[in-house]
Write a protein that holds these residues in place. Sequence first.
Motif, mmCIF file in Angstrom:
data_model
loop_
_atom_site.group_PDB
_atom_site.id
_atom_site.type_symbol
_atom_site.label_atom_id
_atom_site.label_comp_id
_atom_site.label_asym_id
_atom_site.label_seq_id
_atom_site.Cartn_x
_atom_site.Cartn_y
_atom_site.Cartn_z
ATOM 1 N N PHE A 169 3.113 14.615 -8.543
ATOM 2 C CA PHE A 169 3.821 15.730 -8.580
ATOM 3 C C PHE A 169 4.134 15.947 -10.139
ATOM 4 C CE2 PHE A 169 8.302 16.587 -9.111
ATOM 5 C CZ PHE A 169 8.562 17.833 -8.504
ATOM 6 N N ALA A 170 4.005 14.964 -11.127
ATOM 7 C CA ALA A 170 4.075 15.084 -12.453
ATOM 8 C C ALA A 170 3.177 15.944 -13.137
ATOM 9 C CB ALA A 170 4.511 13.857 -13.247
ATOM 10 N N ALA A 171 1.917 15.466 -12.518
ATOM 11 C CA ALA A 171 0.805 16.442 -13.193
ATOM 12 C C ALA A 171 0.660 17.975 -12.683
ATOM 13 C CB ALA A 171 -0.538 15.734 -12.543
ATOM 14 N N GLU A 172 1.271 17.928 -11.444
ATOM 15 C CA GLU A 172 1.208 19.259 -11.052
ATOM 16 C C GLU A 172 2.419 20.208 -11.787
ATOM 17 O OE1 GLU A 172 -0.458 21.267 -8.950
ATOM 18 O OE2 GLU A 172 -1.903 19.310 -8.381
ATOM 19 N N GLY A 173 3.457 19.535 -12.119
ATOM 20 C CA GLY A 173 4.555 20.030 -12.849
ATOM 21 C C GLY A 173 4.178 20.557 -14.278
ATOM 22 N N ILE A 174 3.199 19.567 -14.924
ATOM 23 C CA ILE A 174 2.384 19.858 -16.211
ATOM 24 C C ILE A 174 1.800 20.893 -16.097
ATOM 25 C CG2 ILE A 174 1.095 19.019 -17.871
ATOM 26 C CD1 ILE A 174 2.188 16.233 -17.457
ATOM 27 N N LYS A 175 0.652 21.209 -14.845
ATOM 28 C CA LYS A 175 0.261 22.211 -14.727
ATOM 29 C C LYS A 175 0.799 23.667 -14.680
ATOM 30 C CE LYS A 175 -3.941 19.860 -12.665
ATOM 31 N NZ LYS A 175 -4.488 19.838 -11.417
ATOM 32 N N ASP A 176 1.964 23.336 -13.948
ATOM 33 C CA ASP A 176 2.810 24.868 -13.921
ATOM 34 C C ASP A 176 3.439 25.050 -15.138
ATOM 35 O OD1 ASP A 176 2.324 24.561 -11.325
ATOM 36 O OD2 ASP A 176 4.128 23.581 -10.740
ATOM 37 N N ALA A 177 3.707 24.130 -16.034
ATOM 38 C CA ALA A 177 4.207 24.631 -17.604
ATOM 39 C C ALA A 177 3.310 25.046 -18.168
ATOM 40 C CB ALA A 177 4.941 23.066 -17.974
ATOM 41 N N LEU B 68 0.777 -1.059 0.117
ATOM 42 C CA LEU B 68 0.050 0.073 -0.001
ATOM 43 C C LEU B 68 0.845 1.215 0.109
ATOM 44 C CD1 LEU B 68 -2.734 -1.100 2.359
ATOM 45 C CD2 LEU B 68 -2.815 -0.811 0.092
ATOM 46 N N TYR B 69 1.856 1.134 0.899
ATOM 47 C CA TYR B 69 2.894 2.222 0.765
ATOM 48 C C TYR B 69 3.385 2.826 -0.359
ATOM 49 C CZ TYR B 69 2.281 2.915 5.874
ATOM 50 O OH TYR B 69 1.507 3.088 7.100
ATOM 51 N N ASN B 70 3.806 1.721 -1.303
ATOM 52 C CA ASN B 70 4.314 1.704 -2.328
ATOM 53 C C ASN B 70 3.532 2.163 -3.542
ATOM 54 O OD1 ASN B 70 7.050 0.509 -1.750
ATOM 55 N ND2 ASN B 70 6.310 -1.404 -2.246
ATOM 56 N N GLN B 71 2.161 1.728 -3.436
ATOM 57 C CA GLN B 71 1.329 2.442 -4.276
ATOM 58 C C GLN B 71 1.006 3.968 -3.894
ATOM 59 O OE1 GLN B 71 -2.584 0.264 -3.936
ATOM 60 N NE2 GLN B 71 -1.561 -1.600 -4.688
ATOM 61 N N THR B 72 1.112 4.262 -2.683
ATOM 62 C CA THR B 72 1.060 5.862 -2.331
ATOM 63 C C THR B 72 2.091 6.638 -2.785
ATOM 64 O OG1 THR B 72 -0.201 5.168 -0.195
ATOM 65 C CG2 THR B 72 0.515 7.097 -0.356
ATOM 66 N N PHE B 73 3.115 5.746 -2.848
ATOM 67 C CA PHE B 73 4.510 6.459 -3.388
ATOM 68 C C PHE B 73 4.218 6.677 -5.005
ATOM 69 C CE2 PHE B 73 8.606 6.426 -5.359
ATOM 70 C CZ PHE B 73 9.134 7.350 -4.784
ATOM 71 N N ASN B 74 3.781 5.640 -5.584
ATOM 72 C CA ASN B 74 3.520 6.060 -7.273
ATOM 73 C C ASN B 74 2.689 6.949 -7.345
ATOM 74 O OD1 ASN B 74 5.424 3.898 -7.491
ATOM 75 N ND2 ASN B 74 4.162 2.432 -7.529
ATOM 76 N N LEU B 75 1.607 7.033 -6.598
ATOM 77 C CA LEU B 75 0.536 8.059 -6.762
ATOM 78 C C LEU B 75 1.154 9.338 -6.515
ATOM 79 C CD1 LEU B 75 -2.722 6.364 -5.310
ATOM 80 C CD2 LEU B 75 -2.263 6.882 -7.690
ATOM 81 N N ASP B 76 1.967 9.330 -5.560
ATOM 82 C CA ASP B 76 2.485 10.764 -5.260
ATOM 83 C C ASP B 76 3.426 11.330 -6.446
ATOM 84 O OD1 ASP B 76 1.148 10.857 -2.871
ATOM 85 O OD2 ASP B 76 2.807 10.170 -1.731
ATOM 86 N N GLN B 77 4.037 10.356 -6.739
ATOM 87 C CA GLN B 77 4.826 10.666 -8.189
ATOM 88 C C GLN B 77 4.161 11.128 -9.417
ATOM 89 O OE1 GLN B 77 8.302 10.821 -8.083
ATOM 90 N NE2 GLN B 77 8.319 10.379 -6.121
ATOM 91 N N VAL B 78 3.109 10.297 -9.673
ATOM 92 C CA VAL B 78 2.158 10.952 -10.491
ATOM 93 C C VAL B 78 1.645 12.173 -10.329
ATOM 94 C CG1 VAL B 78 -0.204 10.434 -11.775
ATOM 95 C CG2 VAL B 78 1.563 8.553 -11.358
#
Length: 236
Positions: free
Chosen positions: A94-102, A82-92
């Motif tokens: 973060f990437a989505a927020e980066g695209i929004k910022d771009a 479960l913690y690995n899934q949470t980590f993967n979702l956090d990475q996704v």
Amino acid sequence: MKRVFGAKKDKEPPPSVQDASDRITKRGDNVEEKIKKLDAELARYKEQIKKTRPGPAQEAVKARAMRVLKQKRMYEGQRDMLYNQTFNLDQVSFAAEGIKDAQQTMSALKSANKDLKGMMKTVKIDDIDSLQDEMMDLMDVSSEIQESLGRSYNLPDDIDEDELLGELDALEADMGFESEGGMPSYLQPDKESDLDGELSFPSAPTGHAPMPAGRANMQAEDELGLPAVPGPSLRN
């Protein structure tokens, strides 16, 4: 018609990445609580094993402890997953927020580029050069005006330099700058005049008036107690 065929249900929007991450994190926390309870139970069994003598009773306690330990290992595996899934979702996320910022950055750059193009249309290099040339011409005209206003009146425009030097030499001669020994002539004494005769004073007397006997060794004093100056002697 709705009673016959039924109304079309609206599809629920898919969960966001943050919602999924929060849900999985909550499940992981529940599993973590179960692991803590199993740890407390294992500690109790460990104390019982120490206090129990070797035999069937101790073996029964060890069997229960092994069962609890297996459950703990299973829950730990679920928790890590479960913690690995949470980590993967956090990475996704973060990437989505980066695209929004771009995207926002690109929108801001496009807007600024449009504004700059609009301002550049009103400012031209040729106009700036023309304005600079006009300012230089105005400064030259201003200098000419100042020179014209500051000129002197009733002065001859054509003055001969040799004539001017001659007048300066004549003025120097009149003021007596050419002298003997470096002293101007008007400061030197006149050789033909007898200044010694005009400035002569009577000679100082050589005699002294009689003094009292008690004050023979003292100098004469005036009425204020100061030394008296001998007066000039009258000669016939």
